[in-house]
Design an enzyme around this catalytic site. Sequence first.
Site, PDB file in Angstrom:
ATOM      1  N   LYS A  97       6.125   4.573   2.075  1.00 12.25           N
ATOM      2  CA  LYS A  97       4.660   4.710   2.020  1.00 12.25           C
ATOM      3  C   LYS A  97       4.218   6.084   2.489  1.00 12.25           C
ATOM      4  O   LYS A  97       3.216   6.601   2.001  1.00 12.25           O
ATOM      5  CB  LYS A  97       3.984   3.629   2.865  1.00 12.25           C
ATOM      6  CG  LYS A  97       4.012   2.274   2.204  1.00 12.25           C
ATOM      7  CD  LYS A  97       3.024   1.332   2.860  1.00 12.25           C
ATOM      8  CE  LYS A  97       3.045  -0.027   2.193  1.00 12.25           C
ATOM      9  NZ  LYS A  97       2.208  -0.999   2.890  1.00 12.25           N
ATOM     10  N   LYS A 115      10.922  -6.064 -10.769  1.00 12.60           N
ATOM     11  CA  LYS A 115      10.129  -7.189 -10.278  1.00 12.60           C
ATOM     12  C   LYS A 115       8.670  -7.062 -10.727  1.00 12.60           C
ATOM     13  O   LYS A 115       8.144  -5.954 -10.783  1.00 12.60           O
ATOM     14  CB  LYS A 115      10.195  -7.171  -8.745  1.00 12.60           C
ATOM     15  CG  LYS A 115      10.002  -8.524  -8.110  1.00 12.60           C
ATOM     16  CD  LYS A 115      10.130  -8.430  -6.606  1.00 12.60           C
ATOM     17  CE  LYS A 115       8.934  -9.108  -5.986  1.00 12.60           C
ATOM     18  NZ  LYS A 115       8.758  -8.914  -4.583  1.00 12.60           N
ATOM     19  N   LYS A 171       2.101  -6.103  -8.375  1.00 16.56           N
ATOM     20  CA  LYS A 171       0.675  -5.884  -8.570  1.00 16.56           C
ATOM     21  C   LYS A 171       0.329  -4.406  -8.619  1.00 16.56           C
ATOM     22  O   LYS A 171      -0.717  -4.024  -9.102  1.00 16.56           O
ATOM     23  CB  LYS A 171      -0.148  -6.610  -7.504  1.00 16.56           C
ATOM     24  CG  LYS A 171       0.433  -6.612  -6.118  1.00 16.56           C
ATOM     25  CD  LYS A 171      -0.280  -7.646  -5.254  1.00 16.56           C
ATOM     26  CE  LYS A 171       0.457  -7.847  -3.934  1.00 16.56           C
ATOM     27  NZ  LYS A 171      -0.051  -8.956  -3.161  1.00 16.56           N
TER      28      LYS A 171
END
Length: 336
Positions: free
Chosen positions: A119, A201, A204
Amino acid sequence: MEQNVQEPKQRVLSLIQPTSVPTLGNYLGALKNWKKMARDYDCIFGVADLHALTIRVEPSMLRKQTQEMLALLLALDLDAEKNIVFVQSHVHTHSELSWLLNCYTQFGEASRMTQFKDKSRKHADNVTVGLFDYPVLMAADILIYQSNYVPVGVDQKQHLELARNIAERFNGIYGQTFTVPEPFIGTKGAKVMSLQDPTAKMSKSDPNPKASVSVLDSPDVIVKKFKSAVTDSEACVRYAEGKDGINNLMTIYSCCTGLDYAQIESDFAGKGYGDFKMAVAEAVIEELRPLQENYNHVIADKACISDCAKKGAEKALYVTQKTLRKVQKKVGLWQG
Ligand code: TRP
């Protein structure tokens, strides 16, 4: 992990960030099981709005998304009377324990968290102490309830491991204080892959909107997304190595209908992918229908959502205050 009814129920806890609507993958892999879990375990589910602040968010969006996520949890029909459903920032004890746990977390071990490294690369212009400290707040969320189990995906496994280490360290210094949590592996959810790249995978955060189905997508949108799902050129519905797209659709179909692969193969023998894709889309629409109906009902009643949040926070506060007091006392904070 069926339990003996005589014994006190074990506690399962999970929080979910409000910043995006869960996908079909989150639903089939996790949320759908929460309802089952809520029957056998003492369940605590929360909206991790404080965690959402670790990257820059629009305040009005966060407020809206927090209510929507709470409504979605309530729409799962988890029995908010028996279980606890709450918003993290409404329960101040989490943040307070988080500070105390900071003082029992090594800078070095926190620095090894791979999600922090990922991140901070992604949000290089805003690498905050909060982002670094995120796993300690998560440890506080878990430990403050004396949780036995935490259902976690692979991306959160390292964070759970950190929570276990902090708990063991603290218990080692001050004597038994925290239950050391285990990953919940009772009901294995399905792993749902992207509809556009079935080797990845379903996520979102995928920039391609056709790659993932949101649990709140309308039937039309669901049909469109499945119609454009990537498959192969064999035109035969069978589960086999190298047929990632079809395997993924079969997994989804199987989860929604309860049919096994052999049954699906025989039902679709001689039929093309077009027919199969439509059938999968319809099964998904049916699977999500009760959730969507409940959600629409809940989201329309803002007063009820606020009321549920308040009740959830009261219950959560009651449980968490016990742990917080114990910790404060053990570390030597004078309680007056
Ligand atoms: N970090 C988790 C996520 O992003 C959310 C979370 C916060 C959580 N606190 C938790 C999950 C405690 C499990 C237990 O998915």
